[in-house]
Design a protein around this motif. Sequence first.
Motif, mmCIF file in Angstrom:
data_model
loop_
_atom_site.group_PDB
_atom_site.id
_atom_site.type_symbol
_atom_site.label_atom_id
_atom_site.label_comp_id
_atom_site.label_asym_id
_atom_site.label_seq_id
_atom_site.Cartn_x
_atom_site.Cartn_y
_atom_site.Cartn_z
ATOM 1 N N LEU A 55 0.807 -1.218 0.000
ATOM 2 C CA LEU A 55 0.000 0.000 0.000
ATOM 3 C C LEU A 55 0.843 1.271 0.000
ATOM 4 C CD1 LEU A 55 -2.690 -0.962 2.699
ATOM 5 C CD2 LEU A 55 -2.944 -1.049 0.210
ATOM 6 N N ASN A 56 2.160 1.092 0.180
ATOM 7 C CA ASN A 56 3.060 2.236 0.359
ATOM 8 C C ASN A 56 2.538 3.129 1.482
ATOM 9 O OD1 ASN A 56 5.311 3.889 -0.143
ATOM 10 N ND2 ASN A 56 4.148 5.198 -1.544
ATOM 11 N N GLU A 57 2.237 2.489 2.616
ATOM 12 C CA GLU A 57 1.572 3.184 3.726
ATOM 13 C C GLU A 57 2.139 2.728 5.066
ATOM 14 O OE1 GLU A 57 -0.190 5.678 3.781
ATOM 15 O OE2 GLU A 57 -2.075 5.537 4.868
ATOM 16 N N HIS A 58 2.231 3.665 6.011
ATOM 17 C CA HIS A 58 2.658 3.366 7.381
ATOM 18 C C HIS A 58 1.447 3.300 8.303
ATOM 19 C CE1 HIS A 58 6.442 4.956 5.674
ATOM 20 N NE2 HIS A 58 7.046 4.208 6.582
ATOM 21 N N TYR A 59 1.559 2.520 9.365
ATOM 22 C CA TYR A 59 0.496 2.453 10.367
ATOM 23 C C TYR A 59 0.416 3.740 11.186
ATOM 24 C CZ TYR A 59 -0.898 -2.472 9.906
ATOM 25 O OH TYR A 59 -1.419 -3.666 9.461
ATOM 26 N N HIS A 60 1.558 4.395 11.382
ATOM 27 C CA HIS A 60 1.615 5.627 12.160
ATOM 28 C C HIS A 60 2.490 6.636 11.436
ATOM 29 C CE1 HIS A 60 -0.106 3.418 15.566
ATOM 30 N NE2 HIS A 60 0.808 2.495 15.372
ATOM 31 N N SER A 61 2.494 7.851 11.948
ATOM 32 C CA SER A 61 3.327 8.896 11.361
ATOM 33 C C SER A 61 4.809 8.567 11.530
ATOM 34 C CB SER A 61 3.032 10.236 12.038
ATOM 35 O OG SER A 61 3.972 11.216 11.636
ATOM 36 N N THR A 62 5.575 8.766 10.465
ATOM 37 C CA THR A 62 7.024 8.557 10.554
ATOM 38 C C THR A 62 7.690 9.657 11.374
ATOM 39 O OG1 THR A 62 7.349 9.751 8.461
ATOM 40 C CG2 THR A 62 7.105 7.342 8.338
ATOM 41 N N LYS A 63 6.944 10.722 11.675
ATOM 42 C CA LYS A 63 7.468 11.803 12.507
ATOM 43 C C LYS A 63 7.410 11.456 13.996
ATOM 44 C CE LYS A 63 8.149 14.537 9.010
ATOM 45 N NZ LYS A 63 9.527 14.889 8.570
ATOM 46 N N GLY A 64 6.710 10.367 14.308
ATOM 47 C CA GLY A 64 6.621 9.946 15.707
ATOM 48 C C GLY A 64 5.350 9.175 15.967
ATOM 49 N N ALA A 65 5.448 7.855 16.035
ATOM 50 C CA ALA A 65 4.260 7.008 16.194
ATOM 51 C C ALA A 65 3.551 7.278 17.516
ATOM 52 C CB ALA A 65 4.651 5.537 16.088
ATOM 53 N N ARG A 66 4.281 7.190 18.601
ATOM 54 C CA ARG A 66 3.668 7.366 19.918
ATOM 55 C C ARG A 66 3.208 8.818 20.118
ATOM 56 N NH1 ARG A 66 4.301 4.024 24.720
ATOM 57 N NH2 ARG A 66 3.394 5.131 26.509
ATOM 58 N N GLY B 173 -9.761 0.841 13.172
ATOM 59 C CA GLY B 173 -8.368 0.600 12.823
ATOM 60 C C GLY B 173 -7.542 0.276 14.054
ATOM 61 N N PHE B 174 -7.839 -0.862 14.714
ATOM 62 C CA PHE B 174 -7.154 -1.250 15.952
ATOM 63 C C PHE B 174 -5.646 -1.402 15.731
ATOM 64 C CE2 PHE B 174 -5.754 -4.421 19.114
ATOM 65 C CZ PHE B 174 -6.196 -3.816 20.276
ATOM 66 N N GLY B 175 -5.270 -1.986 14.604
ATOM 67 C CA GLY B 175 -3.862 -2.043 14.187
ATOM 68 C C GLY B 175 -2.901 -2.588 15.207
ATOM 69 N N THR B 176 -1.922 -1.772 15.583
ATOM 70 C CA THR B 176 -0.877 -2.193 16.518
ATOM 71 C C THR B 176 -1.330 -2.147 17.970
ATOM 72 O OG1 THR B 176 0.036 0.042 16.765
ATOM 73 C CG2 THR B 176 0.890 -1.298 14.943
ATOM 74 N N GLY B 177 -2.509 -1.605 18.215
ATOM 75 C CA GLY B 177 -2.999 -1.505 19.585
ATOM 76 C C GLY B 177 -2.430 -0.335 20.366
ATOM 77 N N LEU B 178 -1.659 0.529 19.702
ATOM 78 C CA LEU B 178 -1.015 1.636 20.411
ATOM 79 C C LEU B 178 -2.052 2.612 20.975
ATOM 80 C CD1 LEU B 178 1.502 3.125 21.319
ATOM 81 C CD2 LEU B 178 1.642 4.170 19.039
ATOM 82 N N ASN B 179 -3.076 2.939 20.191
ATOM 83 C CA ASN B 179 -4.108 3.861 20.690
ATOM 84 C C ASN B 179 -4.841 3.267 21.892
ATOM 85 O OD1 ASN B 179 -3.476 5.564 18.536
ATOM 86 N ND2 ASN B 179 -5.085 4.727 17.231
ATOM 87 N N ALA B 180 -5.138 1.986 21.803
ATOM 88 C CA ALA B 180 -5.825 1.315 22.912
ATOM 89 C C ALA B 180 -4.952 1.305 24.161
ATOM 90 C CB ALA B 180 -6.203 -0.107 22.510
ATOM 91 N N TRP B 181 -3.659 1.029 23.988
ATOM 92 C CA TRP B 181 -2.758 0.977 25.135
ATOM 93 C C TRP B 181 -2.632 2.338 25.813
ATOM 94 C CZ3 TRP B 181 -0.860 -2.091 28.576
ATOM 95 C CH2 TRP B 181 0.181 -1.646 29.389
ATOM 96 N N LEU B 182 -2.464 3.387 25.023
ATOM 97 C CA LEU B 182 -2.362 4.731 25.600
ATOM 98 C C LEU B 182 -3.646 5.112 26.322
ATOM 99 C CD1 LEU B 182 -0.525 6.627 22.706
ATOM 100 C CD2 LEU B 182 0.451 5.782 24.855
ATOM 101 N N THR B 183 -4.789 4.646 25.813
ATOM 102 C CA THR B 183 -6.066 4.901 26.474
ATOM 103 C C THR B 183 -6.151 4.138 27.791
ATOM 104 O OG1 THR B 183 -7.123 5.207 24.315
ATOM 105 C CG2 THR B 183 -8.578 4.835 26.197
ATOM 106 N N LEU B 184 -5.672 2.901 27.788
ATOM 107 C CA LEU B 184 -5.645 2.096 29.019
ATOM 108 C C LEU B 184 -4.789 2.796 30.086
ATOM 109 C CD1 LEU B 184 -5.120 -1.741 29.312
ATOM 110 C CD2 LEU B 184 -3.758 -0.184 30.683
#
Length: 248
Positions: free
Chosen positions: A20-31, A57-68
């Motif tokens: 897809l030529n696509e990243h799951y998160h921003s290359t400027k800083g995922a977290r 878009g659960f994806g890597t679970g990073l958003n869920a983890w930060l919410t937890l």
Amino acid sequence: MERIIEKTDDGSATLFVPELNEHYHSTKGARTESQHIFIDMGFKASSATIPRILEIGFGTGLNAWLTLEEAERSRRNILYTGLELYPLEWQTIEQLGYISNDEQLTTTVRQQPAIELFKQLHTSPWEKDVQLTPHFTLRKVETDVNKWVENRERTMSNINDSVTNAESPALNLSFNLIYFDAFAPEKQPEMWSQELFNRLYVLLDRDGILTTYCAKGVVRRMLQTAGFTVERLPGPPGGKREILRARK
């Protein structure tokens, strides 16, 4: 589908999909991106006492983890639903290194290794409510969002047809907050349609919030057409110039 681990500018990792030529998160800083868009501009802006959150878009679970993490800090009980059509294997997630082996998370019950909780986030059963901490309950659904929303509408309609008083259980099927984190519109156009935004508007409670990293004019106009009041907000530090927050 091949996925390649790449480091982003804030030191956290993301996944790159060559197909897809696509990243799951921003290359400027995922977290940094996830914290700013979904926690600071979304979760913290919600006045709901017990927020019901829908992530597209659960994806890597990073958003869920930060919410937890934020749920445990704020002592707000969270009911979190994550939709993902292409779940990632734990072996892939583990390599991203979001949680160090010695990191601890303090809950109202006890202090426990964060990596164990993060693994549970990904290995817990699908289609079931799982209470991961005293303040965070997760339901993961492996599904296409458009089909899921259609089924959700049908369920709410059936309940409303059979229950007429103000205590309708249909209220429990709505959400206070939506994290809209699909791949970019040019990569997944079916995820950024007027029809879907119209339906998401209906799924939100009054004063509900939708946040997304995408600030394209066409997306802003679709949200407005659906009925939302839309704000263009500053993007994350070092990242995108603007993001969108839409309110019902």
